[in-house]
Design a protein around this motif. Structure first.
Motif, PDB file in Angstrom:
ATOM      1  N   LEU A  27      19.235   1.657 -13.415  1.00 42.97           N
ATOM      2  CA  LEU A  27      19.403   0.371 -14.101  1.00 42.97           C
ATOM      3  C   LEU A  27      20.828   0.228 -14.635  1.00 42.97           C
ATOM      4  O   LEU A  27      21.440  -0.829 -14.508  1.00 42.97           O
ATOM      5  N   LYS A  28      21.331   1.308 -15.203  1.00 40.12           N
ATOM      6  CA  LYS A  28      22.682   1.260 -15.777  1.00 40.12           C
ATOM      7  C   LYS A  28      23.748   1.204 -14.683  1.00 40.12           C
ATOM      8  O   LYS A  28      24.662   0.383 -14.739  1.00 40.12           O
ATOM      9  N   GLU A  30      23.494   0.570 -11.237  1.00 44.67           N
ATOM     10  CA  GLU A  30      23.432  -0.421 -10.164  1.00 44.67           C
ATOM     11  C   GLU A  30      23.168  -1.843 -10.640  1.00 44.67           C
ATOM     12  O   GLU A  30      23.583  -2.796  -9.993  1.00 44.67           O
ATOM     13  N   LYS A  31      22.462  -1.982 -11.743  1.00 39.99           N
ATOM     14  CA  LYS A  31      22.093  -3.323 -12.215  1.00 39.99           C
ATOM     15  C   LYS A  31      22.843  -3.734 -13.482  1.00 39.99           C
ATOM     16  O   LYS A  31      22.605  -4.816 -14.013  1.00 39.99           O
ATOM     17  N   ASN A  32      23.702  -2.838 -13.974  1.00 40.27           N
ATOM     18  CA  ASN A  32      24.457  -3.087 -15.209  1.00 40.27           C
ATOM     19  C   ASN A  32      23.565  -3.467 -16.386  1.00 40.27           C
ATOM     20  O   ASN A  32      23.900  -4.334 -17.184  1.00 40.27           O
ATOM     21  N   ILE A  33      22.404  -2.822 -16.469  1.00 42.90           N
ATOM     22  CA  ILE A  33      21.486  -3.020 -17.588  1.00 42.90           C
ATOM     23  C   ILE A  33      21.516  -1.742 -18.412  1.00 42.90           C
ATOM     24  O   ILE A  33      21.026  -0.703 -17.980  1.00 42.90           O
ATOM     25  N   GLU A  95      14.598  -9.851 -17.044  1.00 41.41           N
ATOM     26  CA  GLU A  95      15.644  -9.313 -16.164  1.00 41.41           C
ATOM     27  C   GLU A  95      15.422  -7.817 -15.918  1.00 41.41           C
ATOM     28  O   GLU A  95      15.532  -7.334 -14.789  1.00 41.41           O
ATOM     29  N   SER A  98      12.262  -7.268 -13.667  1.00 38.10           N
ATOM     30  CA  SER A  98      12.489  -7.616 -12.260  1.00 38.10           C
ATOM     31  C   SER A  98      13.362  -6.556 -11.585  1.00 38.10           C
ATOM     32  O   SER A  98      13.152  -6.223 -10.417  1.00 38.10           O
ATOM     33  N   ALA A  99      14.318  -6.007 -12.324  1.00 35.59           N
ATOM     34  CA  ALA A  99      15.145  -4.918 -11.784  1.00 35.59           C
ATOM     35  C   ALA A  99      14.300  -3.672 -11.553  1.00 35.59           C
ATOM     36  O   ALA A  99      14.469  -2.963 -10.560  1.00 35.59           O
ATOM     37  N   GLU A 102      12.381  -4.060  -8.418  1.00 37.46           N
ATOM     38  CA  GLU A 102      13.275  -3.892  -7.270  1.00 37.46           C
ATOM     39  C   GLU A 102      13.579  -2.419  -7.003  1.00 37.46           C
ATOM     40  O   GLU A 102      13.714  -2.000  -5.847  1.00 37.46           O
ATOM     41  N   LEU A 103      13.684  -1.612  -8.071  1.00 34.36           N
ATOM     42  CA  LEU A 103      14.049  -0.199  -7.929  1.00 34.36           C
ATOM     43  C   LEU A 103      12.845   0.724  -7.735  1.00 34.36           C
ATOM     44  O   LEU A 103      13.017   1.896  -7.414  1.00 34.36           O
TER      45      LEU A 103
END
Length: 122
Positions: A27-28, A30-33, A95, A98-99, A102-103
């Motif tokens: 998440l951190k 690849e998704k910048n979360i 958000e 949903s990430a 996806e992962l």
């Protein structure tokens, strides 16, 4: 953070600690979360420093439990009740979830490895 963890466990159904660690790292990266965890990568391992304490707190409160058959974390009925009774809105939860969806396919092999190890140890 703990509320987000509860939602992630609910979204996944069952997930191993190793799977959650990898998921938080993905998440951190690849998704910048950023879920505000300190992440270390040593060799092939991903270590999420504060995750262990958060999971212990959720286990102690009875909101999550470890499935004895496959050693994966899952929401308890109390945890489901707690999440459904919450009126607090968690920032960016849609958000994040949903990430997570996806992962999920990338986490499944790690979870199956943990399940196989748990079965062979029994």
């Amino acid at each position: 953070r703990k509320l987000i963890l509860l939602n992630i466990v609910k979204s996944c159904g069952e997930i191993s600690e190793k799977g959650i660690s990898l998921l938080i790292s993905l998440l951190k990266d690849e998704k910048n979360i950023d879920l505000h965890y300190t992440i270390y990568k040593l060799g092939g391992r991903t270590i999420v420093k504060e995750l262990q304490e958060d999971l212990k707190a959720l286990l102690y409160l009875g909101l999550i439990e470890v499935n004895p058959k496959n050693k994966k974390l899952r929401l308890t009925s109390s945890g489901q009740e707690f999440l459904s009774s919450l009126s607090v809105q968690i920032e960016k939860i849609d958000e994040i979830l949903s990430a997570v969806e996806e992962l999920k396919p990338r986490i499944l092999p790690i979870d199956e490895e943990v399940s196989l190890l748990a079965v062979t140890k029994r």
